[in-house]
Design an enzyme around this catalytic site. Structure first.
Site, PDB file in Angstrom:
ATOM      1  N   HIS A  78      79.122  53.032  54.677  1.00  0.00           N
ATOM      2  CA  HIS A  78      78.068  53.406  53.741  1.00  0.00           C
ATOM      3  C   HIS A  78      77.193  52.231  53.331  1.00  0.00           C
ATOM      4  O   HIS A  78      76.303  52.382  52.501  1.00  0.00           O
ATOM      5  CB  HIS A  78      78.678  54.084  52.514  1.00  0.00           C
ATOM      6  CG  HIS A  78      79.200  55.453  52.804  1.00  0.00           C
ATOM      7  ND1 HIS A  78      79.767  56.272  51.848  1.00  0.00           N
ATOM      8  CD2 HIS A  78      79.236  56.168  53.964  1.00  0.00           C
ATOM      9  CE1 HIS A  78      80.140  57.411  52.406  1.00  0.00           C
ATOM     10  NE2 HIS A  78      79.829  57.362  53.688  1.00  0.00           N
TER      11      HIS A  78
ATOM     12  N   HIS B  81      81.942  59.816  63.835  1.00  0.00           N
ATOM     13  CA  HIS B  81      82.321  61.225  63.863  1.00  0.00           C
ATOM     14  C   HIS B  81      82.947  61.627  65.198  1.00  0.00           C
ATOM     15  O   HIS B  81      83.737  62.571  65.249  1.00  0.00           O
ATOM     16  CB  HIS B  81      81.110  62.099  63.554  1.00  0.00           C
ATOM     17  CG  HIS B  81      80.759  62.111  62.100  1.00  0.00           C
ATOM     18  ND1 HIS B  81      80.244  63.215  61.467  1.00  0.00           N
ATOM     19  CD2 HIS B  81      80.860  61.151  61.143  1.00  0.00           C
ATOM     20  CE1 HIS B  81      80.041  62.935  60.187  1.00  0.00           C
ATOM     21  NE2 HIS B  81      80.402  61.683  59.975  1.00  0.00           N
TER      22      HIS B  81
END
EC number: 1.11.1.21
Length: 737
Positions: free
Chosen positions: A264, A103
Site C-alpha cells: 500500500h 493477486h
C-alpha cells in the site's frame, strides 16, 4: 416470394439461436442429470494433450535460453508507456502490475496447496472474473506484446511475477530476487473456493468459522474485505480476519504487516462511482466482442479519472510511484475518521484532511489521503501495532521484511528451490522452501544399486513393509504446491514419523533396518560413494515390488536414479509440514472420519489429483497396492486375493466376479462384506474406495481392462510404471535437467 421469406427465416434463426437456446441445447455433464455421480474430471487435468506445446515440451530448458535482462528492459518500457485504451495512473503502470502479481500469487493456501502464481491461473475463470481481480484483465493485455515476443521462453506465471518485481525495482525498492520455473496451465484448475457461487458471500460456516481448506474470508476476494468483514468498517474485527486469512496463506504477523504496508506504499484505489451502476459484466460473462475483457465502464470516459475497481477511492501516500515510509508515517501521523468514497464504500480519511495527494491523471488537482479499514486494523490490533511501530522506527528492517515477505508471497507455491530457474535466484535458503542439503559425495552406480537391493531384501523385512514405507514417504507429494515427497527422508523426522496413517511403530523398525544398511554401506569407503536414506527407502520399495512380481511369475526391473539427500530436523518446519498429513489415503485404505469433510471416495480422487495421476493410473495403482497388502493398520479391506504379497491382477478379477454378492457391513459405516452367492460364505471385506471401481461405470471400464485374461502382464508393467512416477514426483533435479 423467396426474397420476402428469407429475411423471416434469418430472423427466426437468430431468435432461435439465442444464448438461452444454446445453453439449453449444450451437452451436459453427468452431474447435471445425476447430481450424485462421481466427478473424475480432476484427474483428466493431467492429460498432457491439453498442452499445445506437446508432450516433449520442457519449459525449464526453454527458460534457460531466455535473456532475462532483455525481458526486464521491455517491461520497464511498458511501465511508463501509457496506453489510451487504459491510461496509467501517474503515468506509471507499476502499482497496477504489483497488484496483478500479488493477486496472482495471493490465492495460495496452505491446507491443500492450491492457488498461487504457478500455472498463471489468473488468466482463467473463475479467478479472472473475481471482483478482487477487477481490471487486472487490462494488466495482462498490457503485457501481451512482451509475452508475444518471447513466446514459449517465458510463461504467463513467470511473466506476471517478474513484472511485479520489475515494477517494485523501478519505483526504488530493492527486491530479494526472482526465480522462474512456473509452468503455465492450459485450463481452469478445479478448486473448491467456497460453498456458494455468489460473489462476496461469506465463506464462514454457521458457527462463524472459516472451514478448511479455504483462506479468503469472502467469495471472490484474495484475502479479506478492505472495508471490513462483510463490508462493516470494524478495524478490530478486520484484524482478526487478516490474521486468519494470511496465516492460511503461510504468512505470520510480521510478514502480513510487511506485505500490507509495503504494497500500500504504491498506487491508489479506484472508486470514481458505484461499480453496480457503472460496470458491465466480468470477463467470464462479457460479450464476445469484449474479447476476454470485462468490467466495461459506461460512466464518464470509462477509464482514467473515471476508473472503477473496488469502489474505494484514493491513495495512501503523496508519492504513489516511489517507495517511501509514508504509508506507516501517515498511519500514525493522522487521526483517521470514517467516511465514504464517491462510490459509497467505507474508508477512512484524516481528521481535518488536506488535499495533498496528486491526482492520478491531472497534476493540477489534489486529494486527501485515505486508508482502508484493513489498514486501520494494523494500528488498532495490539500485535500489529507493535510491528508497525517497530517498522516505522526502523526503516531498513521494514525494507528487508517487505523484501522477504514479497519473495515468499510470489514463490511460496513453487515448492523446493530445485525448481528455481534464472540468474536472480537468491543464494539464501528459507525454511519455508523445505530445504535439502547438497550431496557432498559420489552417487552410487548400477552395481551398487543391485548390491543394495539384495542387502535390503536380506534384512528380514517383508516386501509389504518395504513397499508401505516407500509409499508413505513418497506419497506425501502434492502437485498443487510441489511440497512433500520422499526426497529429504523426512518420514524419519517429526511430524511425519508419528502420523497414524504411517503405522509409527512398524515404520520405526523398517527405518532402523534401512539405516543399518545405509551405515554399513557408507562407512570406511575409499571411493567417496554414499547412499542417502531417502534413496534407500525408494530402492527398498522397488526391490520389494520386483520381488512381489517375481513371486507372481514376472521378471521386472524398476528404473532408479540416485541423488536424493536427507534433510535434518532443523531444516524441517514441523508446523508447516503438519498440513501435509494424510487424514485420508485411499491407496492405503485409510480414512479418519473425524478430520475429513470429504467422503472416502472424494478424498481418494483428491489425493490422486495431488499425485498428478490420471484415471487409469489411479486405478492400476489401487489394484496393485491392494494385492501387495499395504493397507494402513494391517487392514484386509480390499485385499481381494488369496496370494497377498504377489503382484497380479487379482484385485480386479475378484472385484468384478459375479459369484460374489456385496452387502453393507454391520460392523462399520463405509465397509462392505462380500459373500459367495451359492454357499453364503464370507469371502472378502472391502471399503467404499474399493467397491467404487466396480460401481462407477468409468472406473469399472478401466478395471475391466485390467481384469481381462490378456492383461495380466500389462497390469504388472502399468503398475510399476505408475509406481516409478510417484517415487519421482519430487525429483525436480532430474526434470529441470
Amino acid at each position: 416470394m423467396l426474397k420476402k421469406i428469407l429475411p423471416v427465416l434469418i430472423t427466426l434463426a437468430i431468435v432461435h439461436n439465442t444464448p438461452t437456446a444454446w445453453a439449453a441445447e449444450a451437452p451436459k455433464t453427468d452431474s447435471f442429470y445425476l447430481p450424485k455421480s462421481l466427478d473424475l474430471s480432476p484427474l483428466r487435468l493431467h492429460n498432457i494433450e491439453s498442452n499445445p506445446y506437446g508432450k516433449d515440451f520442457n519449459y525449464a530448458q526453454q527458460f534457460k535460453t531466455l535473456d532475462l535482462e532483455a525481458v526486464k528492459k521491455d517491461i520497464k518500457t511498458v511501465l511508463t508507456t501509457s496506453q489510451d485504451w487504459w491510461p496509467a495512473d501517474y503515468g506509471n503502470y507499476g502499482p497496477f502490475f504489483i497488484r496483478m502479481a500479488w493477486h496472482g500469487a495471493g490465492t495460495y493456501r496452505i491446507y491443500d496447496g492450491r492457488g498461487g502464481a504457478d500455472g498463471g491461473q489468473q488468466r482463467f475463470e473463475p479467478l479472472n472474473s473475481w471482483p478482487d481481480n477487477a481490471n487486472l484483465d487490462k494488466a495482462r493485455r498490457l503485457l501481451w506484446p512482451i509475452k508475444k515476443k518471447y513466446g514459449a521462453k517465458i510463461s504467463w506465471g513467470d511473466l506476471m511475477v517478474l513484472t511485479g518485481n520489475v515494477a517494485l525495482e523501478s519505483m526504488g525498492f530493492k527486491t530479494l530476487g526472482f526465480a522462474g520455473g512456473r509452468e503455465d496451465d492450459w485450463q481452469s484448475d478445479l478448486v473448491y473456493w467456497g460453498a456458494g457461487n455468489k460473489m462476496l458471500s461469506d465463506n464462514r460456516d454457521k458457527n462463524g468459522k472459516l472451514p478448511k481448506p479455504l483462506a479468503a474470508t469472502q467469495m471472490g476476494l484474495i484475502y479479506v474485505n478492505p472495508e471490513g468483514p462483510n463490508g462493516k468498517p470494524d478495524p478490530v474485527a478486520a484484524a482478526k480476519d487478516i490474521r486468519e486469512a494470511f496465516a492460511r496463506m503461510a504468512m505470520n504477523d510480521e510478514e502480513t504487516v510487511a506485505l500490507i504496508a509495503g504494497g500500500h506504499t504504491f498506487g491508489k484505489a479506484h472508486g470514481a462511482a458505484s461499480p453496480e451502476k457503472c460496470l458491465g459484466a466480468a470477463p467470464g460473462e462479457a460479450g464476445l466482442e469484449q474479447q476476454g475483457l470485462g468490467w466495461a465502464n459506461k460512466c464518464g470516459s470509462g477509464n482514467g479519472k473515471d476508473t472503477i475497481t473496488s469502489g474505494l477511492e484514493g491513495a495512501w501516500t503523496t508519492d504513489p510511484t516511489h517507495f517511501t515510509m509514508q504509508y506507516l508515517s501517515n498511519l500514525y501521523k493522522h487521526e483517521w475518521v470514517l467516511t465514504k468514497s464517491p462510490a459509497g464504500a467505507w474508508q477512512w480519511k484524516p481528521k481535518n484532511a488536506a488535499n495533498v495527494v496528486p491526482d492520478a491523471t491531472d497534476p493540477t488537482k489534489f486529494h486527501p489521503l485515505m486508508m482502508f479499514t484493513t489498514d486501520i486494523a494494523l494500528k488498532v490490533d495490539p500485535e500489529y501495532k507493535k510491528i508497525t511501530t517497530r517498522f516505522l522506527e526502523n526503516p531498513e528492517e521494514f525494507k528487508m521484511a517487505f523484501a522477504r515477505a514479497w519473495f515468499k508471497l510470489t514463490h511460496r507455491d513453487m515448492g523446493p528451490a530445485a525448481r528455481y530457474l534464472g540468474d536472480e535466484v537468491p543464494k539464501e535458503t528459507f525454511i519455508w522452501q523445505d530445504p535439502l542439503p547438497a550431496a557432498n559425495y559420489k552417487m552410487i552406480d548400477s552395481a551398487d544399486i543391485s548390491e543394495l537391493k539384495d542387502k535390503i531384501l536380506k534384512t528380514g523385512l517383508s516386501d509389504t513393509k518395504l513397499i508401505k514405507t516407500a509409499w508413505a514417504s513418497a506419497s506425501t507429494f502434492r502437485g498443487t504446491d510441489f511440497r512433500g515427497g520422499d526426497n529429504g527422508a523426512r518420514i524419519r523426522l517429526a511430524p511425519q514419523k508419528d502420523w497414524p496413517v504411517n503405522d509409527p511403530a512398524e515404520l520405526h523398525s523398517v527405518l532402523a533396518a534401512l539405516m543399518e544398511v545405509q551405515n554399513n554401506f557408507n562407512k570406511d569407503r575409499s571411493d567417496g560413494k554414499k547412499v542417502s536414506l531417502s534413496d534407500l527407502i525408494v530402492l527398498g520399495g522397488n526391490a520389494a515390488i520386483e520381488d512381489a512380481a517375481k513371486k507372481a511369475g514376472y521378471s521386472i526391473s524398476i528404473p532408479f536414479t540416485p541423488g536424493r539427500t536427507d534433510a535434518s530436523q532443523e531444516e524441517t518446519d514441523v508446523s508447516s509440514f503438519a498440513v501435509l498429513e494424510p487424514t485420508a489415503d485411499g491407496f492405503r485404505n485409510y480414512y479418519d472420519a473425524k478430520r475429513n469433510t470429504l467422503s472416502p471416495i472424494a478424498s481418494l480422487i483428491d489425493r490422486a489429483n495431488k499425485l498428478e495421476l490420471t484415471v487409469p493410473e489411479m486405478t492400476v495403482l489401487i489394484g496393485g497396492l491392494r494385492v501387495l497388502d499395504v493397507n494402513s493398520g494391517g487392514s484386509k479391506a480390499g485385499v481381494l486375493t488369496n496370494t497377498p504379497g504377489q503382484l497380479n491382477n487379482n484385485f480386479f478379477v475378484n472385484l468384478l466376479d459375479m459369484s460374489t454378492k456385496w452387502t453393507k457391513s454391520p460392523k462399520a459405516e463405509g465397509y462392505f462384506d462380500g459373500y459367495d452367492r451359492k454357499t453364503g460364505k464370507l469371502k472378502w471385506t472391502a471399503s467404499s474406495v474399493d467397491l467404487v471401481f466396480g460401481s462407477n461405470p468409468e472406473l469399472r471400464a478401466v478395471a475391466e481392462v485390467y481384469a481381462s485374461d490378456d492383461a495380466k502382464e500389462k497390469f504388472v508393467h502399468d503398475f510399476t510404471k505408475v509406481w516409478e512416477k510417484v517415487m519421482n514426483l519430487d525429483r525436480f533435479d532430474i526434470k529441470n535437467n
